[in-house]
Design a protein around this motif. Structure first.
Motif, PDB file in Angstrom:
ATOM      1  N   PRO A  99     -16.026  -5.486 -23.540  1.00 48.71           N
ATOM      2  CA  PRO A  99     -15.882  -5.157 -24.966  1.00 48.71           C
ATOM      3  C   PRO A  99     -16.463  -3.790 -25.318  1.00 48.71           C
ATOM      4  O   PRO A  99     -15.924  -3.081 -26.161  1.00 48.71           O
ATOM      5  N   GLU A 100     -17.545  -3.393 -24.664  1.00 48.20           N
ATOM      6  CA  GLU A 100     -18.167  -2.103 -24.944  1.00 48.20           C
ATOM      7  C   GLU A 100     -17.266  -0.949 -24.531  1.00 48.20           C
ATOM      8  O   GLU A 100     -17.134   0.041 -25.252  1.00 48.20           O
ATOM      9  N   VAL A 101     -16.630  -1.063 -23.361  1.00 47.84           N
ATOM     10  CA  VAL A 101     -15.717  -0.021 -22.884  1.00 47.84           C
ATOM     11  C   VAL A 101     -14.515   0.081 -23.809  1.00 47.84           C
ATOM     12  O   VAL A 101     -14.080   1.171 -24.179  1.00 47.84           O
ATOM     13  N   TRP A 102     -13.979  -1.074 -24.222  1.00 47.75           N
ATOM     14  CA  TRP A 102     -12.813  -1.084 -25.113  1.00 47.75           C
ATOM     15  C   TRP A 102     -13.156  -0.460 -26.458  1.00 47.75           C
ATOM     16  O   TRP A 102     -12.408   0.345 -26.998  1.00 47.75           O
ATOM     17  N   GLN A 103     -14.306  -0.818 -27.024  1.00 46.64           N
ATOM     18  CA  GLN A 103     -14.711  -0.269 -28.315  1.00 46.64           C
ATOM     19  C   GLN A 103     -14.865   1.244 -28.232  1.00 46.64           C
ATOM     20  O   GLN A 103     -14.408   1.964 -29.114  1.00 46.64           O
ATOM     21  N   LYS A 104     -15.492   1.742 -27.175  1.00 44.61           N
ATOM     22  CA  LYS A 104     -15.658   3.184 -27.001  1.00 44.61           C
ATOM     23  C   LYS A 104     -14.298   3.868 -26.939  1.00 44.61           C
ATOM     24  O   LYS A 104     -14.070   4.884 -27.598  1.00 44.61           O
ATOM     25  N   PHE A 105     -13.381   3.318 -26.173  1.00 49.43           N
ATOM     26  CA  PHE A 105     -12.043   3.878 -26.033  1.00 49.43           C
ATOM     27  C   PHE A 105     -11.310   3.933 -27.381  1.00 49.43           C
ATOM     28  O   PHE A 105     -10.757   4.958 -27.766  1.00 49.43           O
ATOM     29  N   VAL A 106     -11.335   2.825 -28.119  1.00 57.82           N
ATOM     30  CA  VAL A 106     -10.628   2.750 -29.406  1.00 57.82           C
ATOM     31  C   VAL A 106     -11.245   3.711 -30.417  1.00 57.82           C
ATOM     32  O   VAL A 106     -10.527   4.419 -31.134  1.00 57.82           O
ATOM     33  N   ARG A 107     -12.571   3.762 -30.489  1.00 57.60           N
ATOM     34  CA  ARG A 107     -13.231   4.646 -31.456  1.00 57.60           C
ATOM     35  C   ARG A 107     -12.916   6.115 -31.172  1.00 57.60           C
ATOM     36  O   ARG A 107     -12.678   6.900 -32.080  1.00 57.60           O
ATOM     37  N   GLU A 108     -12.917   6.509 -29.896  1.00 57.83           N
ATOM     38  CA  GLU A 108     -12.594   7.897 -29.551  1.00 57.83           C
ATOM     39  C   GLU A 108     -11.131   8.206 -29.870  1.00 57.83           C
ATOM     40  O   GLU A 108     -10.816   9.269 -30.401  1.00 57.83           O
ATOM     41  N   LYS A 109     -10.250   7.267 -29.565  1.00 61.58           N
ATOM     42  CA  LYS A 109      -8.829   7.478 -29.828  1.00 61.58           C
ATOM     43  C   LYS A 109      -8.568   7.605 -31.334  1.00 61.58           C
ATOM     44  O   LYS A 109      -7.799   8.449 -31.762  1.00 61.58           O
ATOM     45  N   GLU A 110      -9.229   6.761 -32.145  1.00 63.46           N
ATOM     46  CA  GLU A 110      -9.017   6.841 -33.588  1.00 63.46           C
ATOM     47  C   GLU A 110      -9.546   8.154 -34.149  1.00 63.46           C
ATOM     48  O   GLU A 110      -8.937   8.744 -35.040  1.00 63.46           O
ATOM     49  N   PHE A 111     -10.673   8.652 -33.619  1.00 69.32           N
ATOM     50  CA  PHE A 111     -11.189   9.926 -34.106  1.00 69.32           C
ATOM     51  C   PHE A 111     -10.236  11.064 -33.765  1.00 69.32           C
ATOM     52  O   PHE A 111      -9.965  11.925 -34.597  1.00 69.32           O
ATOM     53  N   HIS A 112      -9.730  11.108 -32.533  1.00 68.97           N
ATOM     54  CA  HIS A 112      -8.803  12.178 -32.138  1.00 68.97           C
ATOM     55  C   HIS A 112      -7.523  12.133 -32.969  1.00 68.97           C
ATOM     56  O   HIS A 112      -6.981  13.179 -33.329  1.00 68.97           O
ATOM     57  N   LEU A 113      -7.070  10.932 -33.308  1.00 64.16           N
ATOM     58  CA  LEU A 113      -5.892  10.791 -34.169  1.00 64.16           C
ATOM     59  C   LEU A 113      -6.173  11.376 -35.550  1.00 64.16           C
ATOM     60  O   LEU A 113      -5.387  12.172 -36.071  1.00 64.16           O
ATOM     61  N   LEU A 114      -7.295  11.020 -36.135  1.00 65.63           N
ATOM     62  CA  LEU A 114      -7.682  11.540 -37.446  1.00 65.63           C
ATOM     63  C   LEU A 114      -7.848  13.059 -37.406  1.00 65.63           C
ATOM     64  O   LEU A 114      -7.331  13.771 -38.271  1.00 65.63           O
ATOM     65  N   ALA A 115      -8.531  13.564 -36.405  1.00 61.24           N
ATOM     66  CA  ALA A 115      -8.760  15.012 -36.294  1.00 61.24           C
ATOM     67  C   ALA A 115      -7.447  15.768 -36.138  1.00 61.24           C
ATOM     68  O   ALA A 115      -7.292  16.870 -36.669  1.00 61.24           O
ATOM     69  N   SER A 116      -6.483  15.193 -35.447  1.00 62.81           N
ATOM     70  CA  SER A 116      -5.199  15.870 -35.270  1.00 62.81           C
ATOM     71  C   SER A 116      -4.447  16.000 -36.590  1.00 62.81           C
ATOM     72  O   SER A 116      -3.735  16.973 -36.811  1.00 62.81           O
TER      73      SER A 116
END
Length: 90
Positions: A19-36
Motif C-alpha cells: 500500500p505504501e508503494v502504491w500511495q507514493k506512485f499515485v500521489r506523484e502521478k497526480e502531482f505531475h498531472l496537475l503541474a502539467s
C-alpha cells in the motif's frame, strides 16, 4: 473539463507491491498531472504538510528552492523523509 486518471497494467504490476508503494506512485502521478495543466515552475515554494516527502520529490522538479514543513513526527524521523538529500530542498 474532466480528466480521467488511468494506469496501464505494467504500472499497476510494478507499483502494487505494498500500500505504501502504491500511495507514493499515485500521489506523484497526480502531482505531475496537475503541474502539467498549470505549466508550473516557480523560483521558490513552500510545502505545508510534507508527510514523508513523497510529493516533495516531485515538487522539487518544478522549483529552484523548496522548503518542506511537517508537524507530525513520522515525517521528521531520520531517513524517513524522502526528499532529505535533494540539493534544492530543506
Amino acid at each position: 473539463m474532466i480528466t480521467r486518471f488511468s494506469f496501464d497494467w505494467n504500472e499497476v504490476k510494478v507499483n502494487s507491491a505494498s500500500p505504501e508503494v502504491w500511495q507514493k506512485f499515485v500521489r506523484e502521478k497526480e502531482f505531475h498531472l496537475l503541474a502539467s495543466y498549470l505549466c508550473l515552475y516557480v523560483p521558490s515554494a513552500l510545502e505545508l504538510g510534507a508527510g514523508d516527502g513523497g510529493q516533495s520529490v516531485a515538487i522539487s522538479n518544478y522549483c529552484d528552492a523548496l522548503v518542506c514543513t511537517e508537524l507530525q513526527e513520522y515525517g521528521n524521523r531520520l531517513g524517513a523523509f524522502r526528499a532529505r538529500n535533494l540539493p534544492n530542498c530543506e
